[in-house]
Design an enzyme around this catalytic site. Structure first.
Site, PDB file in Angstrom:
ATOM      1  N   ASP A 166      35.721  45.129  35.279  1.00 52.68           N
ATOM      2  CA  ASP A 166      34.735  44.617  36.225  1.00 52.68           C
ATOM      3  C   ASP A 166      34.020  45.764  36.911  1.00 52.68           C
ATOM      4  O   ASP A 166      34.384  46.936  36.782  1.00 52.68           O
ATOM      5  CB  ASP A 166      35.323  43.601  37.205  1.00 52.68           C
ATOM      6  CG  ASP A 166      36.143  44.205  38.325  1.00 52.68           C
ATOM      7  OD1 ASP A 166      36.282  45.441  38.370  1.00 52.68           O
ATOM      8  OD2 ASP A 166      36.644  43.437  39.161  1.00 52.68           O
ATOM      9  N   ILE A 167      32.945  45.410  37.614  1.00 49.46           N
ATOM     10  CA  ILE A 167      32.051  46.402  38.211  1.00 49.46           C
ATOM     11  C   ILE A 167      32.614  46.836  39.558  1.00 49.46           C
ATOM     12  O   ILE A 167      32.929  45.994  40.408  1.00 49.46           O
ATOM     13  CB  ILE A 167      30.638  45.810  38.366  1.00 49.46           C
ATOM     14  CG1 ILE A 167      30.091  45.396  36.991  1.00 49.46           C
ATOM     15  CG2 ILE A 167      29.694  46.814  39.035  1.00 49.46           C
ATOM     16  CD1 ILE A 167      28.857  44.532  37.061  1.00 49.46           C
ATOM     17  N   ASN A 174      25.489  43.790  46.219  1.00 54.89           N
ATOM     18  CA  ASN A 174      24.871  42.563  46.713  1.00 54.89           C
ATOM     19  C   ASN A 174      24.543  42.659  48.200  1.00 54.89           C
ATOM     20  O   ASN A 174      23.463  42.241  48.641  1.00 54.89           O
ATOM     21  CB  ASN A 174      25.799  41.369  46.464  1.00 54.89           C
ATOM     22  CG  ASN A 174      25.761  40.886  45.032  1.00 54.89           C
ATOM     23  OD1 ASN A 174      24.742  40.993  44.361  1.00 54.89           O
ATOM     24  ND2 ASN A 174      26.872  40.363  44.556  1.00 54.89           N
ATOM     25  N   ASP A 183      22.283  40.651  40.228  1.00 54.45           N
ATOM     26  CA  ASP A 183      21.963  40.014  38.944  1.00 54.45           C
ATOM     27  C   ASP A 183      21.397  41.031  37.953  1.00 54.45           C
ATOM     28  O   ASP A 183      21.706  40.994  36.757  1.00 54.45           O
ATOM     29  CB  ASP A 183      20.950  38.883  39.143  1.00 54.45           C
ATOM     30  CG  ASP A 183      21.575  37.636  39.741  1.00 54.45           C
ATOM     31  OD1 ASP A 183      22.824  37.579  39.831  1.00 54.45           O
ATOM     32  OD2 ASP A 183      20.825  36.714  40.114  1.00 54.45           O
ATOM     33  N   GLU A 209      31.719  39.319  38.339  1.00 53.32           N
ATOM     34  CA  GLU A 209      31.388  40.619  37.773  1.00 53.32           C
ATOM     35  C   GLU A 209      32.440  41.101  36.784  1.00 53.32           C
ATOM     36  O   GLU A 209      32.477  42.278  36.427  1.00 53.32           O
ATOM     37  CB  GLU A 209      31.217  41.657  38.886  1.00 53.32           C
ATOM     38  CG  GLU A 209      32.477  42.029  39.636  1.00 53.32           C
ATOM     39  CD  GLU A 209      32.768  41.135  40.826  1.00 53.32           C
ATOM     40  OE1 GLU A 209      33.445  41.610  41.755  1.00 53.32           O
ATOM     41  OE2 GLU A 209      32.347  39.956  40.829  1.00 53.32           O
TER      42      GLU A 209
END
Length: 289
Positions: A166-167, A174, A183, A209
């Protein structure tokens, strides 16, 4: 059998129509079809428009589809977050069959042609197995694929690996730059990774994510090499959103059981996830497993 001369054969007629299919965001509107039957159709957040889209990132009057002698144009109406065709921001653009139209976070696909029904039903099937934002498969398809490939690996004594990632600090992206930036990061992750996958493997958006990569016929060393290549691929070049450079990294977890061991898919996911969070605890931008 009597042959019919060409001169008296019934002429071949085709009818061309155009529709829009909602691909993103997921929810009640996913897969909805809008027929382009008038000379002009406006799209936006206002529920009085021809094509209302419920998303905060969409302006009240965002854009319009305009019929021309050649087909359909898409025109931006001074929207806050812009109108895009195939990821390119536009003021006005002629559309072609299959174009992806993005309004804020909303994505619709433009379909036009004589066999619109077949194209529409094919697109509906794609929405059931693909994540439109990232262009990779969705969680449902991933779980089915992993179960099938794990069973085959046991049956034929072949290696199989799972890489989950995941990020890093995605919430910060965000919170700092807005959800459209988030996004854009997710879409770019999918764009970078898709070309690196072999035809027999699978990459999917697992949720939020987090992503999952199923590597068939791949042992633990191969999975580690793959994980490191992905880490470098994401970290080596900043992501760009509205002329801002966003440094993005990922943390990865590897699971690669012995092929002869019938490890349930849910256990493979648990092992990969645990290793992923160990990578985060270890400082992020690395893999464990």
């Amino acid at each position: 059998m009597m042959m019919v001369p060409d001169a008296v054969k019934a002429p071949v007629t085709t009818s061309t129509e155009s529709v829009l299919v909602v691909l993103y965001p997921p929810g009640a509107q996913l897969g909805r079809r809008y027929q382009l039957a008038n000379d002009r159709h406006e799209i936006g957040r206002a529920d009085t428009l021809d094509i209302p889209i419920e998303a905060d990132s969409v302006s009240r009057r965002h854009a319009c589809f305009v019929k021309t002698s050649a087909g359909w144009d898409l025109e931006d109406l001074g929207s806050t977050n812009g109108t895009f065709v195939n990821d390119e921001r536009i003021t006005r653009r002629a559309l072609r069959d299959g174009d992806l139209c993005r309004f804020g976070a909303a994505i619709l696909k433009f379909l036009s042609g004589a066999n619109i029904e077949a194209a529409y039903h094919e697109e509906i099937y794609r929405t059931s197995i693909m994540d439109a934002l990232t262009g990779v498969h969705n969680k449902r398809y991933f779980l089915e694929f992993l179960e099938r490939e794990q069973a085959a690996a046991v049956r034929y004594n072949l290696p199989l690996s799972l890489v989950m990632f995941d990020i890093d600090f995605f919430k910060k992206v965000n919170d700092t730059y807005g959800h459209l930036a988030g996004d854009a990061v997710l879409a770019e992750v999918g764009k970078r990774i898709r070309p690196r996958m072999r035809r027999e493997d699978l990459v999917a958006r697992y949720g939020g994510e987090e992503f999952a990569c199923v590597l068939t016929k791949t042992d633990v060393m191969g999975a580690r090499n793959f994980a490191e290549a992905l880490r470098v691929l994401i970290a080596s070049q900043p992501f760009v959103f509205q002329d801002k450079q966003l440094p993005v990294t990922i943390s990865l977890g590897v699971a690669s059981p012995v092929a002869t061991t019938a490890t349930p898919p849910v256990e493979l996911i648990r092992i990969a996830d645990e290793n992923l969070y160990a990578a985060k605890r270890g400082g992020r931008n690395r893999y464990v497993g």
